[in-house]
Design a protein around this motif. Structure first.
Motif, PDB file in Angstrom:
ATOM      1  N   THR A  98      37.971  42.847  24.308  1.00  0.00           N
ATOM      2  CA  THR A  98      37.883  41.450  23.886  1.00  0.00           C
ATOM      3  C   THR A  98      38.253  41.352  22.414  1.00  0.00           C
TER       4      THR A  98
ATOM      5  N   SER B  67      32.419  41.262  38.350  1.00  0.00           N
ATOM      6  CA  SER B  67      33.789  40.990  38.784  1.00  0.00           C
ATOM      7  C   SER B  67      33.897  39.535  39.206  1.00  0.00           C
TER       8      SER B  67
ATOM      9  N   HIS C  58      45.772  40.365  32.926  1.00  0.00           N
ATOM     10  CA  HIS C  58      45.670  41.139  31.689  1.00  0.00           C
ATOM     11  C   HIS C  58      46.380  40.433  30.545  1.00  0.00           C
TER      12      HIS C  58
ATOM     13  N   LEU D 149      44.392  40.272  37.787  1.00  0.00           N
ATOM     14  CA  LEU D 149      43.310  41.254  37.829  1.00  0.00           C
ATOM     15  C   LEU D 149      42.824  41.430  39.273  1.00  0.00           C
TER      16      LEU D 149
ATOM     17  N   TYR E 163      35.796  41.402  30.153  1.00  0.00           N
ATOM     18  CA  TYR E 163      37.029  42.183  30.246  1.00  0.00           C
ATOM     19  C   TYR E 163      36.800  43.400  29.364  1.00  0.00           C
TER      20      TYR E 163
ATOM     21  N   ASP F  73      43.841  34.064  30.320  1.00  0.00           N
ATOM     22  CA  ASP F  73      44.052  35.398  29.748  1.00  0.00           C
ATOM     23  C   ASP F  73      42.793  36.251  29.847  1.00  0.00           C
ATOM     24  N   ASP F  74      42.930  37.425  30.429  1.00  0.00           N
ATOM     25  CA  ASP F  74      41.835  38.392  30.572  1.00  0.00           C
ATOM     26  C   ASP F  74      40.746  37.953  31.549  1.00  0.00           C
ATOM     27  N   THR F  75      40.980  36.820  32.199  1.00  0.00           N
ATOM     28  CA  THR F  75      40.099  36.399  33.296  1.00  0.00           C
ATOM     29  C   THR F  75      40.886  36.465  34.608  1.00  0.00           C
TER      30      THR F  75
ATOM     31  N   GLU G 286      44.802  40.953  26.702  1.00  0.00           N
ATOM     32  CA  GLU G 286      44.422  41.679  25.489  1.00  0.00           C
ATOM     33  C   GLU G 286      44.994  43.102  25.504  1.00  0.00           C
ATOM     34  N   THR G 287      45.089  43.692  26.679  1.00  0.00           N
ATOM     35  CA  THR G 287      45.679  45.029  26.790  1.00  0.00           C
ATOM     36  C   THR G 287      47.087  45.034  26.206  1.00  0.00           C
TER      37      THR G 287
ATOM     38  N   ASN H   9      36.126  35.270  30.358  1.00  0.00           N
ATOM     39  CA  ASN H   9      35.731  36.551  29.767  1.00  0.00           C
ATOM     40  C   ASN H   9      35.194  36.415  28.348  1.00  0.00           C
TER      41      ASN H   9
END
Lengths: 233, 233
Positions: A201, A221, A18, A104, A198, A13-15, A20-21, A177
């Protein structure tokens, strides 16, 4: 530096995609649902409190988050939340679980490249079934030699996972992240660690970066990860 | 028969400790909460339908069950369930997660005996965090060489787990209370399988016993497992 790297651990997640969005969007929706009951900051704060209180019992993931939203709504409505609010929260949770997975930028190419030289291990918290479903939906499942969905990410977790699926933490790189969950405990276990922040967070995951640590790097990145690993070996 | 057995897989819920009894008690509590809204059989049937419908999304475990109870209550109350009902359901779910673990008779002695000769692997579905917590609370965690919490129990799952933690399914015994999840897929993977029925079994887990299968046995109690394995080897 010169060492051998056999294994690359990756947070999910978030690495890789997406996450957290999506939580933020649901937070906003939750806040709108309860507008009039309390100020947005109060709603946000109460939800954070309830989530934190429930973490021990519910762990990480959408189902526990949905239950915490229902509980918070009850509290904010003095125990009498309208049924429409509860139905909306259930729907929001269900939509999060059904949300398409969006890798991502650069992730797929980076993993394809890394998988030719290293054993890739996905190491993530969250709901077991949901994380497996997201990996399958991402189309990247075949790039991983192993998947470890864990209830907590501490140094012991990384030592165990890198021993089981690789040649130990000293020959492994962890990338993620979250400074608190992905980086600090992986370094403590003896692994190398690459932090790829990210934009959002979860407050629970924040921590300071380590200083004076050769085995650590911060990357703008994930696309920069293969080059950094090449420099280590 | 004469073969080598190196590994014994054990299901957790309703094999090592009570679980379905707790779900039944919560079902009864749920039914009582909604008395007057519908007949008990109708309440039961609707909950079963909602659970089945949500299985793909929520998987197994208490959190998903709690969400399904809330959804069912909404449906049975034409979308207007009283807040008191929602609060009670949240409390019931929380109590299930906090419930002390009660090992079934003979389990501890049996596992202690088996662990001296075989690698024990816990193989269970459900919420990752909750299953880990139950194992820790049971005091039996140290008897297991490995713990695999899985989202589905099919032949592929058993083949993979027994390859990873043992010497393959052909040298493994699986023991559990669910014909559908523990016995049939383990046999299909090539393992031996011992069915120890639990007085209550969730309808979703029912299936016919295999016939004419040398690698299968039905035992009245898990206490008979060591003797059966001794006969195989």
């Amino acid at each position: 530096m010169s060492t051998t790297i056999t294994t690359v651990g990756l947070d999910a997640d978030d690495t890789l995609w997406h996450n957290e969005t999506l939580f933020r969007l649901t937070h906003d929706r939750f806040s709108a649902l309860l507008a009039g009951r309390a100020d947005p900051e109060v709603i946000e704060q109460r939800l954070a409190e309830v989530e934190k209180r429930n973490l021990r019992l519910y762990g990480y993931g959408v189902k526990g988050f949905t239950l915490s939203m229902i509980e918070t709504a009850m509290e904010l409505c003095d125990g009498e939340a309208p049924s429409s609010v509860i139905r909306e929260i259930l729907a929001a949770g269900r939509e999060m679980l059904n949300e398409p997975v969006e890798p991502l930028p650069g992730v797929e190419r980076c993993l394809a490249e890394l998988s030719e030289r290293y054993r890739l291990v996905l190491i993530t918290k969250g709901d077991l079934l949901h994380q497996e479903q997201k990996l399958a939906a991402s189309g990247m499942g075949d790039l991983f030699a192993a998947v470890e969905i864990v209830s907590e990410k501490d140094a012991g977790t990384y030592a165990r996972v890198f021993a089981r699926h690789g040649t130990g933490a000293a020959q492994a790189v962890m990338c993620g992240n979250s400074m608190r969950s992905d980086i600090l405990p992986a370094l403590e276990a003896g692994a190398y660690a690459a932090h790829v922040p990210y934009p959002l967070t979860w407050a629970h995951e924040l921590a300071d970066a380590p200083s004076g640590e050769d085995r650590f790097i911060e990357l703008a990145s994930i696309e920069d990860l293969p080059a950094w690993i090449s420099k280590i070996v």
